[in-house]
Design a protein around this motif. Structure first.
Motif, PDB file in Angstrom:
ATOM      1  N   LEU A   1       0.955  -1.166   0.073  1.00 37.37           N
ATOM      2  CA  LEU A   1      -0.068  -0.042  -0.074  1.00 37.37           C
ATOM      3  C   LEU A   1       0.842   1.298  -0.309  1.00 37.37           C
TER       4      LEU A   1
ATOM      5  N   ILE B   1      -6.948  -2.056   5.014  1.00 35.85           N
ATOM      6  CA  ILE B   1      -7.148  -3.648   5.201  1.00 35.85           C
ATOM      7  C   ILE B   1      -5.732  -4.352   4.735  1.00 35.85           C
ATOM      8  N   ALA B   2      -4.794  -4.993   5.742  1.00 37.43           N
ATOM      9  CA  ALA B   2      -3.562  -5.411   5.160  1.00 37.43           C
ATOM     10  C   ALA B   2      -3.357  -6.657   6.256  1.00 37.43           C
TER      11      ALA B   2
ATOM     12  N   ALA C   1     -11.514  -1.014  -3.634  1.00 38.12           N
ATOM     13  CA  ALA C   1     -10.861  -2.375  -3.567  1.00 38.12           C
ATOM     14  C   ALA C   1      -9.382  -2.599  -4.318  1.00 38.12           C
TER      15      ALA C   1
HETATM   16  C1  LIG Z   1      -6.159  -8.682   0.771  1.00 40.89           C
HETATM   17  C2  LIG Z   1      -5.482  -9.111   1.944  1.00 40.89           C
HETATM   18  C3  LIG Z   1      -5.560  -8.328   3.194  1.00 40.89           C
HETATM   19  C4  LIG Z   1      -6.075 -10.425   2.035  1.00 40.89           C
HETATM   20  O1  LIG Z   1      -5.416 -10.954   3.212  1.00 40.89           O
HETATM   21  P1  LIG Z   1      -5.333 -12.485   3.576  1.00 40.89           P
HETATM   22  O2  LIG Z   1      -5.073 -12.807   5.027  1.00 40.89           O
HETATM   23  O3  LIG Z   1      -4.363 -13.356   2.493  1.00 40.89           O
HETATM   24  O4  LIG Z   1      -6.758 -13.200   3.206  1.00 40.89           O
HETATM   25  P2  LIG Z   1      -7.439 -14.439   3.534  1.00 40.89           P
HETATM   26  O5  LIG Z   1      -6.577 -15.527   3.742  1.00 40.89           O
HETATM   27  O6  LIG Z   1      -8.231 -14.242   4.441  1.00 40.89           O
HETATM   28  O7  LIG Z   1      -8.282 -14.622   2.306  1.00 40.89           O
HETATM   29  C5  LIG Z   1      -9.647 -14.025   2.153  1.00 40.89           C
HETATM   30  C6  LIG Z   1      -9.832 -13.751   0.575  1.00 40.89           C
HETATM   31  O8  LIG Z   1      -8.787 -12.880   0.098  1.00 40.89           O
HETATM   32  C7  LIG Z   1      -8.998 -13.130  -1.276  1.00 40.89           C
HETATM   33  N1  LIG Z   1      -7.366 -13.442  -1.711  1.00 40.89           N
HETATM   34  C8  LIG Z   1      -6.754 -14.127  -1.873  1.00 40.89           C
HETATM   35  N2  LIG Z   1      -5.527 -14.069  -2.220  1.00 40.89           N
HETATM   36  C9  LIG Z   1      -5.583 -12.707  -2.566  1.00 40.89           C
HETATM   37  C10 LIG Z   1      -4.490 -11.619  -2.663  1.00 40.89           C
HETATM   38  N3  LIG Z   1      -3.357 -12.222  -3.066  1.00 40.89           N
HETATM   39  N4  LIG Z   1      -4.868 -10.275  -2.837  1.00 40.89           N
HETATM   40  C11 LIG Z   1      -6.253 -10.116  -2.365  1.00 40.89           C
HETATM   41  N5  LIG Z   1      -7.127 -10.891  -2.195  1.00 40.89           N
HETATM   42  C12 LIG Z   1      -6.638 -12.133  -2.120  1.00 40.89           C
HETATM   43  C13 LIG Z   1      -9.653 -14.457  -1.452  1.00 40.89           C
HETATM   44  O9  LIG Z   1     -10.863 -13.879  -1.978  1.00 40.89           O
HETATM   45  C14 LIG Z   1      -9.736 -14.894  -0.203  1.00 40.89           C
HETATM   46  O10 LIG Z   1     -10.883 -15.691  -0.185  1.00 40.89           O
HETATM   47  P3  LIG Z   1     -10.851 -17.278  -0.258  1.00 40.89           P
HETATM   48  O11 LIG Z   1      -9.994 -17.993   0.517  1.00 40.89           O
HETATM   49  O12 LIG Z   1     -12.331 -17.686  -0.123  1.00 40.89           O
HETATM   50  O13 LIG Z   1     -10.799 -17.549  -1.764  1.00 40.89           O
HETATM   51  C15 LIG Z   1      -3.809  -9.440   1.472  1.00 40.89           C
HETATM   52  O14 LIG Z   1      -3.717 -10.066   0.587  1.00 40.89           O
HETATM   53  C16 LIG Z   1      -3.056  -8.108   1.563  1.00 40.89           C
HETATM   54  O15 LIG Z   1      -2.704  -7.632   2.749  1.00 40.89           O
HETATM   55  N6  LIG Z   1      -2.822  -7.613   0.511  1.00 40.89           N
HETATM   56  C17 LIG Z   1      -2.032  -6.378   0.102  1.00 40.89           C
HETATM   57  C18 LIG Z   1      -2.775  -5.045   0.853  1.00 40.89           C
HETATM   58  C19 LIG Z   1      -4.118  -4.829  -0.141  1.00 40.89           C
HETATM   59  O16 LIG Z   1      -4.240  -4.910  -1.160  1.00 40.89           O
HETATM   60  N7  LIG Z   1      -5.092  -4.537   0.940  1.00 40.89           N
HETATM   61  C20 LIG Z   1      -6.229  -4.504   0.188  1.00 40.89           C
HETATM   62  C21 LIG Z   1      -6.673  -3.082   0.032  1.00 40.89           C
HETATM   63  S1  LIG Z   1      -8.210  -2.572  -0.725  1.00 40.89           S
END
Ligand SMILES: CC(C)(COP(=O)(O)OP(=O)(O)OC[C@H]1O[C@@H](n2cnc3c(N)ncnc32)[C@H](O)[C@@H]1OP(=O)(O)O)[C@@H](O)C(=O)NCCC(=O)NCCS
Length: 143
Positions: A26, A72-73, A109
């Motif tokens: 981010l 959300i991170a 998003a």
């Molecule tokens: C988005 C983020 C918070 C998800 O965290 P996470 O702990 O890996 O998420 P979860 O394991 O709970 O997975 C939840 C859902 O995220 C989605 N997901 C999976 N990989 C992902 C990825 N690389 N990026 C975003 N979303 C993803 C899927 O829909 C998943 O659901 P599913 O397992 O039922 O398919 C994390 O990838 C992240 O910090 N990304 C970088 C920062 C960012 O882009 N934040 C969002 C800003 S809008």
């Protein structure tokens, strides 16, 4: 599955917040911006693992009409374990309990994260509405 992780219903401290934003790709926030913004959180959560902040999420807004989900991170080494869902679920629980029926809750998003939010009832605003952001000129205030 989540036994090693503790969800705390409060936003992270400034240093953790700034570190986690950059670690997750981010945009960086200056220390001044974070110090000004974080105390205005309506509801925030942080996830701790072995005393270290590895996840976060915040709800901001006017606490009546408009609300936005931000920050959300999950630290990359802890992703894919359901922690993102746990963070969003906590925010949605707060929204369900505290936001007036006419309150508008939105977010921007990034990339594939829309699939995460969709699981909690968020739907795209386009094409009826298109999210827009003010293009800022200077990025020199990061310290
Ligand atoms: C988005 C983020 C918070 C998800 O965290 P996470 O702990 O890996 O998420 P979860 O394991 O709970 O997975 C939840 C859902 O995220 C989605 N997901 C999976 N990989 C992902 C990825 N690389 N990026 C975003 N979303 C993803 C899927 O829909 C998943 O659901 P599913 O397992 O039922 O398919 C994390 O990838 C992240 O910090 N990304 C970088 C920062 C960012 O882009 N934040 C969002 C800003 S809008």
């Amino acid at each position: 599955m989540h036994d090693d992780y503790v969800l705390i219903p409060a936003a992270p401290a400034v240093d953790d917040y700034r570190r986690l934003r950059v670690a997750t790709g981010l945009s960086a926030k200056s220390a001044e911006a974070a110090a000004r913004g974080l105390p205005n959180t309506l509801f925030g959560v942080r996830l701790e693992w072995q005393g270290q902040v590895v996840g976060m999420g915040r709800l901001i807004g006017d606490n009546g009409c408009f609300y936005q989900v931000v920050d959300i991170a999950v630290d990359p080494t802890h992703q894919g374990k359901g922690l993102g869902k746990r963070i969003v679920a906590a925010l949605v629980d707060w929204i369900t309990a505290n936001v007036p029926e006419t309150g508008y809750v939105s977010l921007i998003a990034d990339g594939p994260a829309h699939a995460l939010y969709a699981q909690f009832g968020f739907v795209p605003t386009a094409p009826a509405s298109v999210g827009m952001a003010l293009k800022r000129q200077s990025r020199s205030a990061l310290d």
